[in-house]
Design a protein around this motif. Structure first.
Motif, PDB file in Angstrom:
ATOM      1  N   ARG A  60       0.827  -1.207   0.000  1.00  0.00           N
ATOM      2  CA  ARG A  60       0.000   0.000   0.000  1.00  0.00           C
ATOM      3  C   ARG A  60       0.863   1.260   0.000  1.00  0.00           C
ATOM      4  O   ARG A  60       0.580   2.226  -0.726  1.00  0.00           O
ATOM      5  CB  ARG A  60      -0.930  -0.012   1.212  1.00  0.00           C
ATOM      6  N   GLU A  61       1.937   1.264   0.778  1.00  0.00           N
ATOM      7  CA  GLU A  61       2.834   2.422   0.823  1.00  0.00           C
ATOM      8  C   GLU A  61       3.564   2.586  -0.511  1.00  0.00           C
ATOM      9  O   GLU A  61       3.730   3.717  -1.003  1.00  0.00           O
ATOM     10  CB  GLU A  61       3.846   2.263   1.956  1.00  0.00           C
ATOM     11  N   ALA A  62       3.996   1.487  -1.108  1.00  0.00           N
ATOM     12  CA  ALA A  62       4.676   1.560  -2.400  1.00  0.00           C
ATOM     13  C   ALA A  62       3.749   2.141  -3.466  1.00  0.00           C
ATOM     14  O   ALA A  62       4.161   2.991  -4.268  1.00  0.00           O
ATOM     15  CB  ALA A  62       5.157   0.173  -2.816  1.00  0.00           C
ATOM     16  N   LEU A  63       2.504   1.712  -3.467  1.00  0.00           N
ATOM     17  CA  LEU A  63       1.536   2.222  -4.434  1.00  0.00           C
ATOM     18  C   LEU A  63       1.258   3.699  -4.195  1.00  0.00           C
ATOM     19  O   LEU A  63       1.114   4.478  -5.148  1.00  0.00           O
ATOM     20  CB  LEU A  63       0.243   1.414  -4.355  1.00  0.00           C
ATOM     21  N   SER A  64       1.194   4.103  -2.942  1.00  0.00           N
ATOM     22  CA  SER A  64       0.959   5.510  -2.625  1.00  0.00           C
ATOM     23  C   SER A  64       2.098   6.383  -3.144  1.00  0.00           C
ATOM     24  O   SER A  64       1.875   7.496  -3.629  1.00  0.00           O
ATOM     25  CB  SER A  64       0.804   5.691  -1.112  1.00  0.00           C
ATOM     26  N   ARG A  65       3.323   5.880  -3.037  1.00  0.00           N
ATOM     27  CA  ARG A  65       4.468   6.628  -3.567  1.00  0.00           C
ATOM     28  C   ARG A  65       4.373   6.767  -5.082  1.00  0.00           C
ATOM     29  O   ARG A  65       4.721   7.814  -5.657  1.00  0.00           O
ATOM     30  CB  ARG A  65       5.774   5.929  -3.196  1.00  0.00           C
ATOM     31  N   LEU A  66       3.910   5.724  -5.747  1.00  0.00           N
ATOM     32  CA  LEU A  66       3.781   5.764  -7.201  1.00  0.00           C
ATOM     33  C   LEU A  66       2.629   6.672  -7.633  1.00  0.00           C
ATOM     34  O   LEU A  66       2.654   7.225  -8.737  1.00  0.00           O
ATOM     35  CB  LEU A  66       3.581   4.349  -7.748  1.00  0.00           C
ATOM     36  N   VAL A  67       1.631   6.831  -6.771  1.00  0.00           N
ATOM     37  CA  VAL A  67       0.569   7.805  -7.029  1.00  0.00           C
ATOM     38  C   VAL A  67       1.183   9.203  -7.083  1.00  0.00           C
ATOM     39  O   VAL A  67       0.868  10.004  -7.966  1.00  0.00           O
ATOM     40  CB  VAL A  67      -0.532   7.739  -5.950  1.00  0.00           C
ATOM     41  N   ALA A  68       2.072   9.487  -6.139  1.00  0.00           N
ATOM     42  CA  ALA A  68       2.731  10.796  -6.101  1.00  0.00           C
ATOM     43  C   ALA A  68       3.562  11.046  -7.358  1.00  0.00           C
ATOM     44  O   ALA A  68       3.724  12.187  -7.790  1.00  0.00           O
ATOM     45  CB  ALA A  68       3.613  10.898  -4.856  1.00  0.00           C
ATOM     46  N   ASP A  69       4.069   9.977  -7.963  1.00  0.00           N
ATOM     47  CA  ASP A  69       4.869  10.095  -9.190  1.00  0.00           C
ATOM     48  C   ASP A  69       4.010  10.140 -10.449  1.00  0.00           C
ATOM     49  O   ASP A  69       4.540  10.299 -11.552  1.00  0.00           O
ATOM     50  CB  ASP A  69       5.836   8.910  -9.307  1.00  0.00           C
ATOM     51  N   GLY A  70       2.703   9.948 -10.297  1.00  0.00           N
ATOM     52  CA  GLY A  70       1.807   9.990 -11.448  1.00  0.00           C
ATOM     53  C   GLY A  70       1.731   8.698 -12.230  1.00  0.00           C
ATOM     54  O   GLY A  70       1.114   8.661 -13.304  1.00  0.00           O
ATOM     55  N   LEU A  71       2.332   7.624 -11.727  1.00  0.00           N
ATOM     56  CA  LEU A  71       2.318   6.345 -12.444  1.00  0.00           C
ATOM     57  C   LEU A  71       1.156   5.456 -12.029  1.00  0.00           C
ATOM     58  O   LEU A  71       0.814   4.497 -12.741  1.00  0.00           O
ATOM     59  CB  LEU A  71       3.641   5.594 -12.210  1.00  0.00           C
ATOM     60  N   VAL A  72       0.548   5.748 -10.893  1.00  0.00           N
ATOM     61  CA  VAL A  72      -0.585   4.973 -10.369  1.00  0.00           C
ATOM     62  C   VAL A  72      -1.668   5.944  -9.948  1.00  0.00           C
ATOM     63  O   VAL A  72      -1.381   7.058  -9.498  1.00  0.00           O
ATOM     64  CB  VAL A  72      -0.135   4.102  -9.169  1.00  0.00           C
ATOM     65  N   GLN A  73      -2.926   5.525 -10.103  1.00  0.00           N
ATOM     66  CA  GLN A  73      -4.063   6.306  -9.642  1.00  0.00           C
ATOM     67  C   GLN A  73      -4.745   5.579  -8.494  1.00  0.00           C
ATOM     68  O   GLN A  73      -4.792   4.345  -8.477  1.00  0.00           O
ATOM     69  CB  GLN A  73      -5.067   6.556 -10.768  1.00  0.00           C
ATOM     70  N   ALA A  74      -5.270   6.352  -7.553  1.00  0.00           N
ATOM     71  CA  ALA A  74      -5.963   5.783  -6.398  1.00  0.00           C
ATOM     72  C   ALA A  74      -7.394   6.305  -6.353  1.00  0.00           C
ATOM     73  O   ALA A  74      -7.653   7.471  -6.661  1.00  0.00           O
ATOM     74  CB  ALA A  74      -5.246   6.137  -5.108  1.00  0.00           C
ATOM     75  N   SER A  75      -8.313   5.424  -5.973  1.00  0.00           N
ATOM     76  CA  SER A  75      -9.717   5.783  -5.832  1.00  0.00           C
ATOM     77  C   SER A  75     -10.284   5.082  -4.611  1.00  0.00           C
ATOM     78  O   SER A  75      -9.987   3.906  -4.368  1.00  0.00           O
ATOM     79  CB  SER A  75     -10.505   5.370  -7.078  1.00  0.00           C
ATOM     80  N   ASP A  76     -11.084   5.807  -3.833  1.00  0.00           N
ATOM     81  CA  ASP A  76     -11.680   5.210  -2.641  1.00  0.00           C
ATOM     82  C   ASP A  76     -12.533   3.996  -2.987  1.00  0.00           C
ATOM     83  O   ASP A  76     -12.571   3.016  -2.253  1.00  0.00           O
ATOM     84  CB  ASP A  76     -12.536   6.243  -1.897  1.00  0.00           C
TER      85      ASP A  76
END
Length: 242
Positions: A60-76
């Motif tokens: 989950r933390e790794a994915l959150s970091r990639l969200v910050a880089d614009g490579l992953v999107q997160a949705s509730d």
């Protein structure tokens, strides 16, 4: 994949300790940039934790970091997924990269010393020494070429004197890399002479002709954009191009 240690730890002599979270982040980043994980693909935390033999929290933390880089999107509601691609985003990324990297190259030519010029020439020579794609599979890049290609383009702008400019440039390079890898998967880059494009940039750079170097760099990026658009027409089908 057996475990995160085997996948990411490198040799026992590797003296750079990396957390499990960072290891997962690096592997996911590599899989996204190489398009092994495709745009829009859902990323299941539990499945990734099992695959990498790490905790749910690390994934989950790794994915959150990639969200910050614009490579992953997160949705509730939908969780995590690889950031999608679109014609509008491709054009935006390309034009912004032309602007940012062109500025960094111009400043490097103005400020770079003889050591930097030698590094540019050396990185280009190293890039030319390896094939761009596997001989038996032109739809996949030769991995060492990918590494040397990244080093070459970074070396061109290393003398710009601005860490902020280089940081923005690096983010845009990663976003562009995703699109370029989609194009090579559909075997369209064989229609261009990439080495000649790189040579034109290097020739102008070594001659300290900033206008010519930036023009050659812009042409190089725009050629990639047009080939990506051609190669990914099916991927983009139905996507709003406005």
């Amino acid at each position: 994949m057996s475990s995160i240690g085997l996948s990411f730890g490198g040799s026992p002599a590797d003296a750079r300790p990396r957390s499990l979270t960072s290891a997962v982040q690096e592997r996911l980043r590599a899989d996204i940039l190489s398009t092994r994980l495709l745009p829009g693909q859902k990323l299941h935390i539990a499945g990734l934790a099992k695959q990498f033999s790490v905790s749910l929290a690390a994934v989950r933390e790794a994915l959150s970091r990639l969200v910050a880089d614009g490579l992953v999107q997160a949705s509730d509601q939908r969780g995590f997924r690889v950031s999608p691609v679109s014609p509008a985003d491709l054009r935006d990324v390309t034009q912004t990269r032309v602007d940012i990297e062109g500025l960094a190259l111009r400043r490097s030519i103005e400020r770079g010393d003889a050591t930097w010029l030698a590094a540019v020439e050396k990185s280009f020579t190293a890039l030319c020494a390896v094939p761009q794609t596997y001989p038996d599979d032109p739809t996949h890049h030769y991995e060492e070429w990918v590494v040397r290609h990244r080093v070459f383009h970074r070396t061109l702008v290393n003398a710009c004197g601005s860490q902020w400019l280089l940081g923005f440039r690096d983010v845009l390079h990663e976003q562009s890399e995703r699109y370029r890898r989609l194009a090579i998967r559909r075997n369209t880059e064989h229609t261009r002479d990439v080495e000649a494009e790189h040579a034109a940039i290097v020739r102008a750079t070594l001659g300290r002709d900033a206008d010519a170097a930036v023009a050659a760099l812009s042409k190089h990026f725009m050629t990639t954009m047009r080939l990506v658009e051609l190669a990914t027409s099916e991927t983009f089908r139905g996507v709003d191009t406005a």
